[in-house]
Design an enzyme around this catalytic site. Structure first.
Site, PDB file in Angstrom:
ATOM      1  N   THR A 144       8.520   8.813  -9.544  1.00  0.00           N
ATOM      2  CA  THR A 144       8.629   7.854  -8.688  1.00  0.00           C
ATOM      3  C   THR A 144       7.842   8.142  -7.424  1.00  0.00           C
ATOM      4  O   THR A 144       7.361   7.496  -7.051  1.00  0.00           O
ATOM      5  CB  THR A 144       9.887   7.476  -8.766  1.00  0.00           C
ATOM      6  OG1 THR A 144      10.155   6.093  -9.787  1.00  0.00           O
ATOM      7  CG2 THR A 144       9.940   6.252  -8.089  1.00  0.00           C
ATOM      8  N   ALA A 199      11.473  16.345 -14.260  1.00  0.00           N
ATOM      9  CA  ALA A 199      12.178  17.164 -14.759  1.00  0.00           C
ATOM     10  C   ALA A 199      13.071  16.664 -16.259  1.00  0.00           C
ATOM     11  O   ALA A 199      12.961  17.388 -17.491  1.00  0.00           O
ATOM     12  CB  ALA A 199      13.239  18.548 -14.396  1.00  0.00           C
ATOM     13  N   CYS A 211      14.732   1.153 -16.417  1.00  0.00           N
ATOM     14  CA  CYS A 211      14.780   0.650 -14.780  1.00  0.00           C
ATOM     15  C   CYS A 211      14.127  -0.978 -15.605  1.00  0.00           C
ATOM     16  O   CYS A 211      14.996  -1.233 -14.535  1.00  0.00           O
ATOM     17  CB  CYS A 211      13.785   1.498 -14.395  1.00  0.00           C
ATOM     18  SG  CYS A 211      12.089   1.690 -14.982  1.00  0.00           S
TER      19      CYS A 211
END
Ligand code: C6P
Length: 406
Positions: A72, A202, A327
């Site tokens: 992000t 990651a 999300c």
């Protein structure tokens, strides 16, 4: 049994990764920018981690990798900095992206539109892929940046990044790709594509959450968003998150070594699961051809079954899945990618994303096949938009009909 099938949302951190990280919390904890031994002690491991990331994506220089807190941040950095560099301080006014990007790109584009930037949201084809010729036709003299994901998080569809990169190069336009769902899942070789910027996180490849990176081709200029102590060559200030960077290095190394073998093993399980669900459950389809998808992903639509209801039932069986992006899952909106490929609102509410990992076992696949089918049968029996003609008998799929107006 508990089965986690939401690996596009996040993955388990590999035990080997955690093991590498642990000493860097309480034993080797100095600030790597300090000159004393406490600080310098962590530098070899840090430099190994940078090596691991740069080798995994075949970057040409170690300086092309800048660690961030997540994708992000990387996505925001590229979009907002190109806006400052090429639009506010330059003569461009336009960004090209797609309708199916992750919210970290789409919301940033909306913010930039409020600042006066023109943004083109490219449509996708019926498989959910943006085609290279579409990109070409929307680039203008005023285009500063093209930002198109490498693989979609909801469908797993892989986009033609090589062709799009060539188009951007020929047109002299910067090209950013959100590589979050590609890195560690399919081969990603920065020497094989013309990409100026690529974002990574990651935790999508069994590394820890809260660490990501931005690949910057030839370390080209990009106005920093984090000003401060000039860490990472002044490009991203803030004390380096040493244990997490080390974790990311180990995770990307593990995910990318023998990646073809890993892909074959994951896709064999994914295909078995998909085949079984499509065979046993009538009126069901999956989005996109398998050969165009990342090997771990299925977006399955089951007529007459609301995605949220399905998740609830699966949860009761200790199966973790999602209706789309993690999300966006609390807002109960229709699946945006399904809408983009032309599904009506009702159908776009029936999508379930199942995403496997290299840790998914055959037993887990069997468990999901059994309980997914059970959940569908129960939910269809109570669904107003789906009438059961013949109930399930002896494990056989029910014969169903969909009312004519569908
Ligand atoms: N997608 C999903 O359920 P962060 O949260 O910054 O580590 O990653 C954001 C992000 C960016 N791009 C893509 C393509 C992604 O898939 C994600 C994360 C998760 O699909 C969580 S919303």
């Amino acid at each position: 049994m508990k089965v986690y099938m939401d690996n596009n949302a996040t993955t388990m951190t590999s035990p080997e990764v955690v093991e590498q990280m642990v000493p860097f919390f309480s034993e080797i904890y100095g600030n790597p920018n300090s000159l004393h031994k406490f600080g310098t002690q962590s530098r070899p491991a840090l430099s190994r981690a940078i090596d691991q990331v740069y080798k995994a994506i075949n970057a040409s220089d170690k300086d092309d990798i800048v660690f961030t807190s997540c994708a992000t941040e990387s996505n925001n950095w590229v979009l907002q900095s190109v806006w400052i560099d090429k639009i506010v301080n330059g003569d461009k006014n336009h960004i090209v992206t797609t309708e199916v990007e992750h919210p970290s790109v789409l919301s940033t584009c909306k913010f930039l539109e409020e600042q006066g930037v023109k943004v083109t949201y490219l449509p996708v084809n019926e498989e959910g892929i943006v085609e290279a010729h579409t990109v070409k036709s929307f680039i203008t003299e005023k285009t500063a940046l093209v930002s198109i994901m490498w693989a979609n998080n909801e469908t797993g569809m892989i986009f033609p990044i090589k062709e799009i990169g060539e188009i951007c190069k020929a047109k002299g336009v910067l090209f950013h790709t959100d590589g979050v769902q590609a890195v560690g899942k399919i081969p990603v070789d920065m020497q094989d594509v013309h990409v100026d910027f690529m974002s990574m996180s990651a935790h999508k490849f069994h590394g820890p959450k809260g660490i990501g990176a931005l690949y910057i081709k030839d370390s080209q200029e990009l106005t920093p968003m984090m000003h401060g102590g000039s860490q990472m060559g002044g490009r991203r200030s803030g004390t380096l998150n040493v244990p997490y960077i080390i974790g990311m290095g180990k995770a990307i190394e593990m995910a990318t070594e023998n990646i073809e073998e890993k892909m074959a093993s994951i896709s064999a399980k994914r295909n078995r699961l998909e085949d079984a669900l499509l065979k046993v459950i009538p009126e069901t389809f999956t989005v996109g051809k398998r050969e165009h998808r990342t090997p771990n992903t299925i977006l399955i639509s089951i007529r007459g079954v609301e995605g949220e209801g399905m998740l609830w039932d699966l949860n009761k069986f200790d199966i973790g899945a999602s209706t789309g992006s993690a999300c966006a899952s609390e807002d109960l909106e229709a699946n945006t990618v399904m809408l983009a490929i032309g599904a009506d609102h009702e159908l776009a509410h029936t999508g379930i994303r199942l995403s496997l990992s290299r840790y998914t076992s055959d037993e887990e696949v069997d468990y999901v096949i059994e309980h997914f089918t059970e959940a569908v049968t129960r939910l269809r029996a109570i669904s107003s938009s789906y009438a059961i003609v013949k109930p399930t008998k002896g494990g056989e799929a029910a014969e169903c009909h969909i009312p004519a107006h569908h």
